[in-house]
Design a protein around this motif. Sequence first.
Motif, mmCIF file in Angstrom:
data_model
loop_
_atom_site.group_PDB
_atom_site.id
_atom_site.type_symbol
_atom_site.label_atom_id
_atom_site.label_comp_id
_atom_site.label_asym_id
_atom_site.label_seq_id
_atom_site.Cartn_x
_atom_site.Cartn_y
_atom_site.Cartn_z
ATOM 1 N N TYR A 400 2.440 -8.397 -8.291
ATOM 2 C CA TYR A 400 3.576 -9.176 -7.826
ATOM 3 C C TYR A 400 3.106 -10.287 -6.884
ATOM 4 C CZ TYR A 400 7.934 -10.510 -5.775
ATOM 5 O OH TYR A 400 8.988 -11.254 -5.356
ATOM 6 N N THR A 401 2.103 -9.989 -6.062
ATOM 7 C CA THR A 401 1.536 -11.004 -5.168
ATOM 8 C C THR A 401 0.958 -12.159 -5.987
ATOM 9 O OG1 THR A 401 1.003 -9.278 -3.585
ATOM 10 C CG2 THR A 401 -0.131 -11.372 -3.303
ATOM 11 N N SER A 402 0.335 -11.819 -7.098
ATOM 12 C CA SER A 402 -0.226 -12.866 -7.946
ATOM 13 C C SER A 402 0.888 -13.760 -8.500
ATOM 14 C CB SER A 402 -1.039 -12.232 -9.072
ATOM 15 O OG SER A 402 -1.734 -13.233 -9.769
ATOM 16 N N ILE A 412 -3.665 -22.019 -9.451
ATOM 17 C CA ILE A 412 -4.300 -20.799 -8.959
ATOM 18 C C ILE A 412 -4.914 -20.053 -10.151
ATOM 19 C CG2 ILE A 412 -3.810 -18.496 -8.009
ATOM 20 C CD1 ILE A 412 -3.549 -20.527 -5.842
ATOM 21 N N HIS A 413 -6.145 -19.588 -9.988
ATOM 22 C CA HIS A 413 -6.739 -18.726 -11.011
ATOM 23 C C HIS A 413 -7.004 -17.362 -10.390
ATOM 24 C CE1 HIS A 413 -7.980 -22.800 -12.494
ATOM 25 N NE2 HIS A 413 -7.188 -22.325 -13.430
ATOM 26 N N ALA A 414 -6.519 -16.339 -11.068
ATOM 27 C CA ALA A 414 -6.674 -15.018 -10.466
ATOM 28 C C ALA A 414 -7.443 -14.082 -11.381
ATOM 29 C CB ALA A 414 -5.306 -14.431 -10.146
ATOM 30 N N TYR A 415 -8.323 -13.296 -10.765
ATOM 31 C CA TYR A 415 -9.135 -12.301 -11.483
ATOM 32 C C TYR A 415 -8.836 -10.939 -10.883
ATOM 33 C CZ TYR A 415 -11.448 -16.649 -12.630
ATOM 34 O OH TYR A 415 -11.689 -17.915 -13.047
ATOM 35 N N TYR A 431 3.376 -6.188 -14.961
ATOM 36 C CA TYR A 431 2.046 -6.278 -15.567
ATOM 37 C C TYR A 431 2.103 -7.234 -16.760
ATOM 38 C CZ TYR A 431 -2.329 -4.303 -17.566
ATOM 39 O OH TYR A 431 -3.575 -4.100 -18.064
ATOM 40 N N ASP A 432 3.141 -7.053 -17.546
ATOM 41 C CA ASP A 432 3.318 -7.896 -18.715
ATOM 42 C C ASP A 432 3.472 -9.365 -18.307
ATOM 43 O OD1 ASP A 432 3.634 -7.849 -21.553
ATOM 44 O OD2 ASP A 432 5.697 -8.524 -21.200
ATOM 45 N N GLU A 433 4.270 -9.575 -17.265
ATOM 46 C CA GLU A 433 4.514 -10.939 -16.806
ATOM 47 C C GLU A 433 3.211 -11.584 -16.349
ATOM 48 O OE1 GLU A 433 7.724 -11.187 -13.968
ATOM 49 O OE2 GLU A 433 7.229 -13.265 -13.427
ATOM 50 N N VAL A 434 2.410 -10.837 -15.596
ATOM 51 C CA VAL A 434 1.156 -11.395 -15.092
ATOM 52 C C VAL A 434 0.182 -11.673 -16.238
ATOM 53 C CG1 VAL A 434 -0.850 -10.961 -13.619
ATOM 54 C CG2 VAL A 434 1.409 -10.302 -12.855
ATOM 55 N N SER A 435 0.149 -10.776 -17.207
ATOM 56 C CA SER A 435 -0.752 -10.996 -18.339
ATOM 57 C C SER A 435 -0.408 -12.314 -19.024
ATOM 58 C CB SER A 435 -0.631 -9.865 -19.352
ATOM 59 O OG SER A 435 -0.796 -8.638 -18.709
ATOM 60 N N GLN A 436 0.879 -12.644 -19.050
ATOM 61 C CA GLN A 436 1.281 -13.881 -19.711
ATOM 62 C C GLN A 436 1.032 -15.125 -18.874
ATOM 63 O OE1 GLN A 436 5.139 -13.479 -21.458
ATOM 64 N NE2 GLN A 436 4.540 -11.617 -22.530
ATOM 65 N N LEU A 437 0.771 -14.917 -17.569
ATOM 66 C CA LEU A 437 0.483 -16.066 -16.707
ATOM 67 C C LEU A 437 -0.956 -16.531 -16.862
ATOM 68 C CD1 LEU A 437 2.263 -15.040 -13.389
ATOM 69 C CD2 LEU A 437 2.840 -16.961 -14.870
ATOM 70 N N GLY A 438 -1.752 -15.800 -17.612
ATOM 71 C CA GLY A 438 -3.132 -16.206 -17.838
ATOM 72 C C GLY A 438 -4.118 -15.604 -16.844
ATOM 73 N N ASP A 439 -3.672 -14.675 -16.020
ATOM 74 C CA ASP A 439 -4.615 -14.001 -15.114
ATOM 75 C C ASP A 439 -5.630 -13.215 -15.945
ATOM 76 O OD1 ASP A 439 -3.046 -14.974 -13.142
ATOM 77 O OD2 ASP A 439 -2.846 -13.076 -12.067
ATOM 78 N N ILE A 440 -6.806 -13.033 -15.375
ATOM 79 C CA ILE A 440 -7.861 -12.331 -16.121
ATOM 80 C C ILE A 440 -8.072 -10.934 -15.543
ATOM 81 C CG2 ILE A 440 -10.336 -12.389 -16.656
ATOM 82 C CD1 ILE A 440 -9.933 -15.456 -16.881
ATOM 83 N N PHE A 441 -8.114 -9.949 -16.425
ATOM 84 C CA PHE A 441 -8.287 -8.564 -15.999
ATOM 85 C C PHE A 441 -9.666 -8.063 -16.371
ATOM 86 C CE2 PHE A 441 -3.816 -9.198 -15.977
ATOM 87 C CZ PHE A 441 -3.364 -8.406 -14.931
#
Lengths: 642, 439
Positions: A400-402, A412-415, A431-441
């Motif tokens: 959520y912070t991301s 912003i690029h987040a890993y 989690y789904d929302e963040v995955s769609q924002l392009g963050d890298i896991f």
Amino acid sequence: MKNKIGVYICHCGGNISDYVDVEKVRDAVKDIEGVEISVDTMFACADSSQKQIFNDIKEKQLDGLVVASCSPKLHYPTFSAVAERAGLNKYNYVHANIREQVSWAHSDNKLGATEKAIQAVKAAIAGVKESISLEPIKIKSQKIVAVIGAGVAGMRAAKELADLGVKVYLIEREYFVGGRVAQLDYLCRVQETGKELVTRMYEAIHKHENITLFTGAEIIEKGGSIGNFKIKLKITPRYIKKDCNEDELKKAIEVCPVEVDDDFNFNITKRKAIYKNYPSEYPQKPAIDIKNCTRCGECEKVCSSIDFNQKEEILDLTVGSILTATGFDPYRPKENEFGWGLDNVVTLPQFRRIINMCDDKLIYNGKEIKEIAYIYCVGSRQVDGENKYCSRYCCTATLYTSILTHKKYKNIHAYHFNRGIRTYGKQEVIYDEVSQLGDIFLQSYEYDPATVEKQGDKTIVKVKDILTNNTEIEVEADLVVLVTGMEPRKDNSIGDVLKIPKGRDRFYNEIHMKLRPVETVIDGITIAGACQGPKNILESVNSALSAATKSYSIVNTGELALEPIIASVNEDTCTWCGLCADACPYDAIELINKNGKDIAEINKSVCKGCGMCLPVCESDSIEMSGFTNNIIENMISAYADI
Amino acid sequence: MQYQTDNNSYDALVIGAGIAGGEAALNLANLGYKVLLIDKDLTIGGKMIMLSKVFPTLDCSACITTPKVSEISRHPNIKILTSTQASNITQKSDGTFMAEITTKPRYVEIEDCTGCQLCEEACPVIVKDQYQYDLVGRKAAYIPFSIASPRAAAIDIENCTLCGACERACPTNCIDFTQTDKKITIKCNTVILATGFQLFDPTLIPRYGFGRFKNVITSMQMERQLAPTRPFNTVLRPSDGKLPDNIAYVLCTGSRDKTLGNPICSQVCCMYSTKQAQLLMGALPMADITLYYLHIRAFGKGFNEFYAQAQSMGVEFVKGKVAKITEKENGNLILRYEDINGNVVKETEHDMVVLSVGILPNVGIQELFSGINLELDEFNYVKQTDVLASPAATSINGVFVAGTASAPMDIPDSILSAGAASAEAANYIRKMSEINVSV
Ligand SMILES: Cc1cc2nc3c(=O)[nH]c(=O)nc-3n(C[C@H](O)[C@H](O)[C@H](O)COP(=O)(O)OP(=O)(O)OC[C@H]3O[C@@H](n4cnc5c(N)ncnc54)[C@H](O)[C@@H]3O)c2cc1C
Ligand SMILES: Cc1cc2nc3c(=O)[nH]c(=O)nc-3n(C[C@H](O)[C@H](O)[C@H](O)COP(=O)(O)OP(=O)(O)OC[C@H]3O[C@@H](n4cnc5c(N)ncnc54)[C@H](O)[C@@H]3O)c2cc1C
Ligand code: SF4
């Protein structure tokens, strides 16, 4: 001596009668002196059998009852209730367990099982013969609850209790309410900020006629027991007068020369010795942190509301129940742990304060932040450290912070260096929302976590990523955010004062996670919120309301009926050696002087009848009501007499 | 406190008598309030009474449910109606509620039935036993299961041939084929919704073969095989009754899958699968147990430690998504899955597969109300309108939600949410009685 005893022997479908010859047991005991009737029944617990027992007690005027069936854990209360309904004191009922202890244990030996069942029933009859009627111990209970901690859990519990008509002392150690939630801006999956939620809760409590809020207050001593706890409250003053002048106070904060680390912002900023955490914070009055104040007097010069004459106060209060909601501390990383100590490594709570303070650009230590590396499970799920548990809130809070950073700042690029994302339940959508924002896991196992190191002026985070076939991946980060878990409060002295037991994870422990999830082994003390283990707000409030219901049920009628099976001291033979007091796990035994003689005295409302004091008494001066020596010896003789 | 005296008037109507509804009813009853607790099933106890042992403490579920259930059923302030549903719940202008309560006939007089099971022996009709999740059969005249409450027979009228054998066998003459629907209208101050969850139907994922391949079962069926009231006294694979020695679990079956309309995590499957794996290690010491998972959500108190314990016992955790299951001639199953660690597609053989089915909201809860709108959230659970400050509150003032009716959750969380619902309900009742007294 009872001489009209009813004996009921259960088949339990076939659970018992498949291995025990129930008819033989019935006949073996029917002629024992004092036995009025001996019958067998298919299911003793069935309504029809209960009716038969009820009628027999009434019609045959039975004065003792023996039921031989399953474990008393299951149906002791059932048959006690039958006895009471029929007018027989329930302490004249003795239970024999011939299922768990006989038929199930000896399913390979039917003859032996039957023999053992007969002995068990004989022993029960011998016990019931000597049994004595007992009445519950009635004590008066204060219709007041002390709630410790004014975080979301404490405030919500206080409001519920107050609405139910109970007087509440809400005791907060800090000068301001809200706990950790006051430190949060936006909250996950709702439209309200942490501050707004705290404001809403504060408004519900501060004008409530049933609630007295104490800030800067701590319990330093506890005595008494359920219904009548005696607590000593130490209140540290704010050193600010009741009616204070806002503008002058603002000036006073400006002129104060003392600067200390600001706890509220997790030490990333400084505050003055006279302070307020944020403009609308409740109660809306600053306080002077007297430990750091140098008494230079600068503030007094510009503000007439300062009053250094205010004195620490000690209050003695009596309450019926204590609800503990003292919350958690974020984990503090050790030196060098995942780069802790480097100037661009912060914790998640710190990062939330940074986001709160940066408007359109994310700047830390004078540098604009674009590349963010989140390292999960710091201080949780430790392989070597003592925190084996998962902190529950942090995966969701980090994701959520991301989202917040993407919404507030550009590019912003987040890993996310994680160990398997745990967004349980509906939180999955985050989690789904963040995955769609392009963050890298990037994922690793517990035993092979990411590492952080400085290479020149670069900060490099490395991991063997199991999502890409254990490829070693390096990321250069502007800022490393350590996702720190929840820990029990560092200063947990209140736990020692109240004697609340802790679990393996060092959080306060409930009696039974499912049967009694908000009660502690100390009767009358309940626990709620994150002091019991990591929880988010919803979970903290659920447990707070559950604890409120429990505390309410203790105080609501003003009277408590306690189990009368407790220890008692023979005053003639006791010579006070103190061994019993040492053995008692509940501190129920005290030294008193009666007619010039030192003897032990048992506090009836604290004693739980556990029996620990009995075997250590060298002069045999302690007896347990309901399980007197006489009863036990009789039962043993009957068991041994084949 | 019991200011209401006439029979059809209660302080609270609790709908659903699973662990959440039972706990909420008990809390209110202990505070002196009169509660009507209804369940559409033949027995109270919900899903929990059917479980084997419960994570993370591994206490026997029956042993912690039955004392609760008997406490509920003998509480003087609680009236229980099974086979019963509510409808047409309306709210009056003073904030109190009216509801129509319909009890379906059981064709057995509960009060008179001793649970002797003679009717069961006499009945010639055999159908699938829904309480053993179709693993075995039962009669048309039957007692749901040995620890059911009430422990009384019922006639499954749809399958009954009206041969009369049960009536002749019953020693107490408690079978009564003339029973019809019983309807009453009640008045109550507050309503608690504890209608629980339903299990995902795995036939909706045809590639897993449930229903076609005998040795593919659901986690609830495994739960029954491991329970103390289990049908076989051991764990067997259905096709040939052999003791399985290589069991696979497919996690997230029906959860976290937008294509199935259920994007969220079911919150309990990781842990119950881990639990079953531990229990299987005890029941079948020689067996290999493998869990195919996406993420292990061991988040609650004691959960991560429980997961670590399973790993140290030798349970195999494979991070991989199962694409397809096929059956071999001998009944063994081939799992085709993407191994996330190696980034390759692999195939493995197991002799039994357990689908860890997810949990879904029950349908039709909105329709219980008339003239007032009970809102649902985007996942069709009862909407919590003030989720942080009043988690039990719904869109109707005076109606509160407890347990899995509002979200997937485990037993400890269901019990805490029931505590919250009963606290708020108690306050609402207090408000209502103040209004009523002053009127
Ligand atoms: C970075 C971060 C982000 C989060 N985001 C979210 C989110 O988006 N949504 C969400 O639901 N949750 C979130 N949480 C979790 C949330 O903060 C907790 O659930 C919540 O704070 C728990 O409330 P509590 O009342 O139990 O404890 P606390 O908030 O810790 O309050 C306890 C109170 O007790 C007081 N106290 C302690 N000891 C004593 C004593 N001896 N005597 C008197 N008073 C005492 C403390 O001063 C404090 O005021 C987040 C947490 C963090 C760290
Ligand atoms: C295979 C499996 C294993 C599990 N193992 C564990 C475990 O080990 N530990 C753990 O903590 N949790 C476990 N769980 C989760 C646990 O089952 C739930 O948390 C718990 O049962 C939820 O209780 P509930 O009362 O909310 O719902 P339910 O148990 O579903 O009860 C709801 C009740 O409401 C009734 N009802 C529904 N609609 C109506 C209506 N309209 N009118 C009247 N009555 C109605 C139903 O008949 C039912 O009796 C497991 C779940 C599954 C599927
Ligand atoms: S919630 Fe996530 S980050 Fe926090 S300890 Fe558990 S797995 Fe690690």
